[in-house]
Design an enzyme around this catalytic site. Structure first.
Site, PDB file in Angstrom:
ATOM      1  N   LYS A  86      18.083  40.498  -4.196  1.00 44.82           N
ATOM      2  CA  LYS A  86      16.974  39.177  -4.856  1.00 44.82           C
ATOM      3  C   LYS A  86      15.746  39.104  -3.812  1.00 44.82           C
ATOM      4  O   LYS A  86      15.970  39.417  -2.983  1.00 44.82           O
ATOM      5  CB  LYS A  86      17.686  37.948  -4.694  1.00 44.82           C
ATOM      6  CG  LYS A  86      16.760  36.857  -5.134  1.00 44.82           C
ATOM      7  CD  LYS A  86      17.242  35.692  -5.108  1.00 44.82           C
ATOM      8  CE  LYS A  86      16.763  34.834  -3.895  1.00 44.82           C
ATOM      9  NZ  LYS A  86      17.381  33.300  -3.802  1.00 44.82           N
ATOM     10  N   ASP A  90      22.050  36.597  -2.664  1.00 45.92           N
ATOM     11  CA  ASP A  90      21.046  37.691  -1.832  1.00 45.92           C
ATOM     12  C   ASP A  90      21.481  37.869  -0.547  1.00 45.92           C
ATOM     13  O   ASP A  90      22.718  37.417  -0.157  1.00 45.92           O
ATOM     14  CB  ASP A  90      19.645  36.732  -1.737  1.00 45.92           C
ATOM     15  CG  ASP A  90      19.868  35.467  -1.218  1.00 45.92           C
ATOM     16  OD1 ASP A  90      20.580  35.251  -0.378  1.00 45.92           O
ATOM     17  OD2 ASP A  90      19.299  34.445  -1.709  1.00 45.92           O
ATOM     18  N   HIS A 132      20.452  25.901   5.950  1.00 49.37           N
ATOM     19  CA  HIS A 132      20.125  27.195   5.454  1.00 49.37           C
ATOM     20  C   HIS A 132      20.042  28.287   6.436  1.00 49.37           C
ATOM     21  O   HIS A 132      20.534  29.369   6.280  1.00 49.37           O
ATOM     22  CB  HIS A 132      18.689  26.904   4.814  1.00 49.37           C
ATOM     23  CG  HIS A 132      18.176  28.198   3.956  1.00 49.37           C
ATOM     24  ND1 HIS A 132      18.854  28.665   3.021  1.00 49.37           N
ATOM     25  CD2 HIS A 132      17.044  29.117   4.408  1.00 49.37           C
ATOM     26  CE1 HIS A 132      18.031  29.868   2.651  1.00 49.37           C
ATOM     27  NE2 HIS A 132      17.294  30.138   3.551  1.00 49.37           N
ATOM     28  N   ASP A 169       0.894  -1.148   0.010  1.00 43.39           N
ATOM     29  CA  ASP A 169      -0.170   0.158  -0.113  1.00 43.39           C
ATOM     30  C   ASP A 169       0.880   1.313  -0.015  1.00 43.39           C
ATOM     31  O   ASP A 169       0.298   2.545   0.004  1.00 43.39           O
ATOM     32  CB  ASP A 169      -1.000  -0.023   1.131  1.00 43.39           C
ATOM     33  CG  ASP A 169      -0.148  -0.183   2.492  1.00 43.39           C
ATOM     34  OD1 ASP A 169       1.053   0.006   2.584  1.00 43.39           O
ATOM     35  OD2 ASP A 169      -0.789  -0.045   3.747  1.00 43.39           O
ATOM     36  N   ASP A 172      26.488  30.007  -3.108  1.00 46.55           N
ATOM     37  CA  ASP A 172      25.142  29.799  -2.328  1.00 46.55           C
ATOM     38  C   ASP A 172      24.959  28.566  -1.555  1.00 46.55           C
ATOM     39  O   ASP A 172      25.757  27.688  -1.764  1.00 46.55           O
ATOM     40  CB  ASP A 172      23.927  29.764  -3.678  1.00 46.55           C
ATOM     41  CG  ASP A 172      22.445  30.247  -3.047  1.00 46.55           C
ATOM     42  OD1 ASP A 172      22.496  30.445  -1.858  1.00 46.55           O
ATOM     43  OD2 ASP A 172      21.648  30.556  -3.908  1.00 46.55           O
ATOM     44  N   GLU A 196       3.205   2.242   2.215  1.00 45.32           N
ATOM     45  CA  GLU A 196       3.876   2.487   3.544  1.00 45.32           C
ATOM     46  C   GLU A 196       5.322   1.833   3.515  1.00 45.32           C
ATOM     47  O   GLU A 196       5.574   0.976   2.920  1.00 45.32           O
ATOM     48  CB  GLU A 196       3.161   1.890   4.764  1.00 45.32           C
ATOM     49  CG  GLU A 196       1.593   2.561   5.069  1.00 45.32           C
ATOM     50  CD  GLU A 196       0.743   1.895   6.066  1.00 45.32           C
ATOM     51  OE1 GLU A 196       1.153   1.078   6.725  1.00 45.32           O
ATOM     52  OE2 GLU A 196      -0.191   2.577   6.337  1.00 45.32           O
ATOM     53  N   THR A 236      17.673  31.484  -8.849  1.00 46.93           N
ATOM     54  CA  THR A 236      18.619  32.468  -8.272  1.00 46.93           C
ATOM     55  C   THR A 236      19.897  32.614  -9.219  1.00 46.93           C
ATOM     56  O   THR A 236      20.230  33.553  -9.225  1.00 46.93           O
ATOM     57  CB  THR A 236      18.751  32.065  -6.814  1.00 46.93           C
ATOM     58  OG1 THR A 236      17.539  31.789  -6.066  1.00 46.93           O
ATOM     59  CG2 THR A 236      19.611  32.694  -6.169  1.00 46.93           C
TER      60      THR A 236
END
Ligand code: R5P
Length: 325
Positions: free
Chosen positions: A213, A190, A150, A57, A239, A59, A247
């Site tokens: 940005k 950014d 991040h 199923d 980045d 899972e 970006t």
């Protein structure tokens, strides 16, 4: 480690010495077996025996196939692409290990999925990074070791130790070996990446520029301006990750328009979805924190192997942040 030795026979020794490295077990989820095998080879240990499969199923079914009682267990999982499946698989592995009486369960999550959703930006959004932290702890994780969160403050979502290691020392060494850094400007795509870009600029003895940005949707960004001088310079756009590539495309276009010559990119994670095809970019330096990266420039395996050995004997991880592993 000196452990009491049981038994009533007076001729048997009362204590024996156990090497803490012998008490380590290293398991992997199914997200990044290549990295897991690299780490296991460096540790000179076989990967832990575990069954990972799906019920009809959909899972996830997990069964740990070896004794883990009292062991210092490490589990690697790096959720990208089938992110939610890999997270569920990891939670089930941790739960299985806990219920099988593992002593410590350290999660090695080189890329911390959902880490970008660390706050509400509209009225009715989840704080997904916090939820992932709660789930890992509830499952039974006792320690998390990740790379380049991040938002470093995500560490505060946990009540267990979190080591947020850095890929920068590896990337800087690689860049130095392949790029003439004398004419280099490091560009932050950014303002959120300013700190990371400044660290790269420091290590490479380069100057810095910043792109203004704004994100205008999950796939699109709007670039307003480039602050700093890139005319006749080679640039290194830095980045933490690349997802759609919007970006990087926007930042590299702006650098070209500003008169940049060569354009290099350094990424801690990714490309997470697919390779970036952009003629404006000369070369991307990136890592193998996720299996999504086809051709990583550097491997984090030696850092993880060293971290595991250090944690096993209670050594500081500080040298790893200085590129000493
Ligand atoms: C944003 O703050 C991040 O640091 C990255 O710039 C962003 O997540 C990259 O995503 P994309 O490649 O989709 O523009």
């Amino acid at each position: 480690m000196v452990l009491p030795f049981g038994g009533s026979n007076p001729s048997t020794p009362k204590f024996f010495y156990m090497n803490p490295l012998d008490n380590i077990l290293f398991f992997s989820g199914s997200s990044h077996l290549k990295l897991a095998k690299e780490i296991a080879d460096l540790l000179k240990k076989p990967l832990g025996e575990i069954l990972l499969e799906r019920f009809p199923d959909g899972e996830t079914r997990v069964e740990v196939k070896q004794n883990v009682r009292g062991k210092n267990v490490f589990v690697l999982q790096s959720p990208v692409k089938e992110v939610d499946h890999y997270i569920m698989e990891l939670l089930l592995i941790i739960d299985a290990l806990k219920r099988a009486s593992a002593d410590k369960i350290t999660v090695l999550m080189p890329y911390f999925a959902y880490g970008r959703q660390d706050k509400k930006t509209t009225a009715r959004e989840p704080v997904s990074a916090r939820l992932i932290a709660n789930l890992l702890e509830t499952a039974g994780a006792t320690h998390v070791v990740t790379f380049d969160l991040h938002a470093p403050q995500v560490q505060g979502f946990f009540n267990i130790p979190v080591d947020n290691l850095e890929t920068r020392p590896l990337l800087v060494e690689k860049i130095k070996s392949q790029v003439d850094v004398k004419n280099l400007v490091v560009v932050s795509p950014d303002v959120g990446r300013n700190t990371l870009a400044r660290l790269f600029a420091h290590d490479l003895k380069a100057s810095m520029a910043v792109v203004d940005k704004r994100r205008v949707g999950v796939k699109d960004v709007k670039i307003e301006a480039l602050m700093g001088e890139v005319q006749e310079k080679d640039v290194l756009i830095v980045d933490d990750m690349m997802s759609t590539g919007s970006t990087l495309k926007a930042a590299s276009k702006l650098c070209r328009e500003g008169g940049a010559k060569k354009i290099y990119v350094a990424l801690c994670h990714g490309p997470l979805i697919q390779e970036l095809r952009d003629d404006a970019i000369d070369k991307i330096f990136t890592t193998n924190t996720t299996a999504a990266v086809k051709d990583p420039s550097v491997s984090v395996a030696p850092i993880y192997a060293s971290a595991i050995k250090k944690m096993a004997v209670g050594d500081s991880l500080l040298p790893l942040y200085q590129g000493k592993f």
